[in-house]
Every structure is written in C-alpha cells, then in structure tokens.
Design an enzyme around this catalytic site. Structure first.
Site, PDB file in Angstrom:
ATOM      1  N   HIS A   9       0.799  -1.230   0.000  1.00 50.36           N
ATOM      2  CA  HIS A   9       0.000   0.000   0.000  1.00 50.36           C
ATOM      3  C   HIS A   9       0.839   1.292   0.000  1.00 50.36           C
ATOM      4  CE1 HIS A   9      -3.581  -2.432   1.002  1.00 50.36           C
ATOM      5  NE2 HIS A   9      -2.896  -2.973   1.987  1.00 50.36           N
TER       6      HIS A   9
HETATM    7  O1  RIB Z   1      -4.999  -0.118   4.684  1.00 46.43           O
HETATM    8  C1  RIB Z   1      -3.596  -0.095   4.525  1.00 46.43           C
HETATM    9  C2  RIB Z   1      -2.978   0.946   5.390  1.00 46.43           C
HETATM   10  O2  RIB Z   1      -3.181   0.630   6.756  1.00 46.43           O
HETATM   11  C3  RIB Z   1      -1.444   1.045   5.231  1.00 46.43           C
HETATM   12  O3  RIB Z   1      -1.034   2.354   5.453  1.00 46.43           O
HETATM   13  C4  RIB Z   1      -0.928   0.160   6.316  1.00 46.43           C
HETATM   14  O4  RIB Z   1       0.377   0.549   6.764  1.00 46.43           O
HETATM   15  C5  RIB Z   1      -1.934   0.418   7.399  1.00 46.43           C
HETATM   16  O5  RIB Z   1      -1.542   1.612   8.062  1.00 46.43           O
END
Ligand code: RIB
Ligand code: CA
Length: 313
Positions: free
Chosen positions: A243
């Site tokens: 992500h």
């Molecule tokens: O949904 C993904 C996010 O949530 C990313 O930033 C991961 O590090 C968590 O913080």
C-alpha cells in the site's frame, strides 16, 4: 528534476517502512524534511521507534523523527498487530534505534515547517491515520496555503474497505481527522485500495527484492515475508498489496499511475459506514473536485522502481 520538499507522516508498519526507504533513497527527487509518526498500526511509542530503526537502516540517523498524536481525534485507538505483529515491524530483524527522537511534537514540526516555507511549497505524505495533519490544520489553519498537495494512502472509492466492509484502515481509524484534511483546502492525491490492490508482492517480485543482496533487502524481505497478506481469491494472484509505497512511487514516477479528479468526502456519522470515503465519481453532486483518486497502476513498473530504489541503499 528539482527536489520536492516533503514531510512523511506514518505509522510503521512494514509497508510504511518500504515507502520510507524509497523516499530516503531518492535525494535527487525528494528532500525529506522530517518524519512524523502517529498511532495506527501499532501504538505511537512503537511507530516512532520503528521510524528511527528504518532511518538507521537507510544510513540516515540524522533525519529528524517526531512523535505525534497517540490516539485519533475522537475515536479510541484501534491497532493492527494481527497484520504487522506486536512490534509493528515484525520480520525486519532490526535492532533497537540509537538515534534520538526529536523533542518537538510532530504537529508543531508540521506547523513550523509549513509556516517557514513559501506558498504551496510543501508536500505532505500521510501513510497512516491523518490525526497529526488534522490537528495541525486545527491549530494553524493558515498552513493550508503553504501546502502544495497532500498525497495519502487511505480510503477505498470504488470498492469495499479492509477494516470494515465500508472503510479502509487509515481512514477508519480516524475518520474525523480525514474529514478535517479533506476540507482543509490543499489538493488531495488519494492512493486507496482501488489502486493499492493492483500492486501485489508476488513471489517473483519478492525474489527480485531479495536478490539485491544487501542488509536493506534482507530486512525488507523479512518484513514482507512476515507481512504476507497472501490471498489469491482477493487479489487475483499470490502475494499481498504494497500500500504505502504507492505514495512515494507516484512522487518519483507519476506516470506509473492513473486517476480521476473528483469530489471526495468521508462518512463520520453512520456507525455502519463510519470512515467510508465517498467519491463523486460521475459528478452527480455538482461539487468541484478536491481530490485525484488513483485507480490504475503499472505494477511491473512499480516493482522495478521499488527494486531500483532499495538497491541504492
Ligand atoms: O490499509 C492499509 C494501510 O493501513 C497502510 O497504510 C498500512 O500501513 C496500514 O496503516
Ligand atoms: Ca501505514
């Protein structure tokens, strides 16, 4: 390319760690002014510790790291140890940090940095709940004019959430902060699940990282092996989404992604859909766009960039 001055706000978190490493490996493009930490994946005392561990792994122990808000603006803190491990950086094998944490609060660093900058000069990247940035806007709304854009990982405009059926973790954790940020004024660039689910760390891509053969790649391999969100039914192939690095990858190579300018808002009233990011994808409200929501990615190009930048450290 001129250096873009950035503040990276994060909740490390293995994917935050890869994003930070990529940013710190790109001084020709990004001037990282400081790293601000927030409670999210794990409590604040761990996210700030992990950020310092990552700076030292990158060989940059002088980069200022600041601790920020230990809880969301209104909701109680809910964390994600089940995903990231008890330390938040399980699998990294990294030692305790020796570099100091800055005394100044992260919110004050954000405010001070913005107020001393030129108009529209600073890029804010948020990789976790937006609590620090939201509190900065509440304390000093005039910083909005100093911010070029807010580039964030969070939300899900066109599909389901990953924390609740309606909401992605970062936004679900602090939806009120997200509302403050979405209404603050600076343009938003959103990397939600719509696009992050298109960059999957497949076994072959993880092997390419491992083959770098450095202490950095060893730590990243360990982190991503632990963080393996493998779910072919969900993602269409083996491996899990990476992500947060999408945010940094866009700053480095924007043509890897494609999105649409729409009006973006967030649900903060309904218990059922609290934290849902609501994108006016077809312009039915008549409200002008405040966000570019990314929904396409060149995943092979993305992972080539990840390997290229990690190879530099
Ligand atoms: O949904 C993904 C996010 O949530 C990313 O930033 C991961 O590090 C968590 O913080
Ligand atoms: Ca994160």
């Amino acid at each position: 390319m001129a250096q873009r001055p950035v503040i990276v706000d994060c909740d490390p978190g293995q994917d935050d760690a890869v994003a930070l490493l990529m940013a710190l490996a790109s001084p020709e493009s990004l001037k990282v002014l400081g790293i601000t930490c927030v409670a999210g994946n794990v409590p604040l005392e761990l996210t700030q510790r992990n950020a310092r561990r990552i700076c030292e792994l990158a060989g940059q122990p002088d980069l200022p790291v600041f601790a920020g808000c230990p809880r969301p603006m209104l909701l109680p803190l809910t964390t994600a140890e089940a995903v990231h491990g008890k330390t938040g950086l399980d699998g990294s094998g990294l030692p305790e940090p020796t570099m100091a944490l800055q005394d100044r609060h992260a919110v004050d660093f954000i405010i001070d940095t913005c107020l001393s900058a030129g108009d529209g000069e600073i890029t804010i990247c948020t990789l976790g709940p937006m609590t620090n940035l939201a509190v900065a806007f509440v304390k000093a709304p005039q910083i909005a004019g100093k911010i070029k854009e807010i580039v964030f990982m969070g939300g899900a405009a066109l599909g389901p959430g990953n924390r609740t059926p309606a909401a992605e973790f970062n936004i679900a954790t602090d939806p009120h902060a997200a509302q403050v940020v979405m209404e603050a004024g600076p343009p938003l660039v959103m990397f939600g699940l719509d696009v992050t689910h298109r960059v999957i760390t497949t076994p072959a891509r993880l092997d390419a990282i491992t083959r770098i053969g450095s202490p950095v790649s060893e730590a990243v391999t360990g982190m991503l092996t632990f963080y393996d969100r493998n779910d072919p039914d969900r993602y269409g192939e083996r491996g899990g989404p990476l992500h947060d690095p999408c945010v940094i990858a866009w700053l480095l190579q924007p043509d890897l992604f494609r999105g649409k300018q729409v009006h973006l808002s967030v649900e903060t009233g309904s218990p059922l859909t609290m934290g849902q990011t609501v994108a006016d994808w077809w312009g039915v409200t008549g409200k002008g766009p405040n966000a570019t929501i990314m929904d396409r990615a060149d995943s092979d190009g993305f992972y080539s960039l990840v390997v290229d930048r990690l190879s530099r450290l």
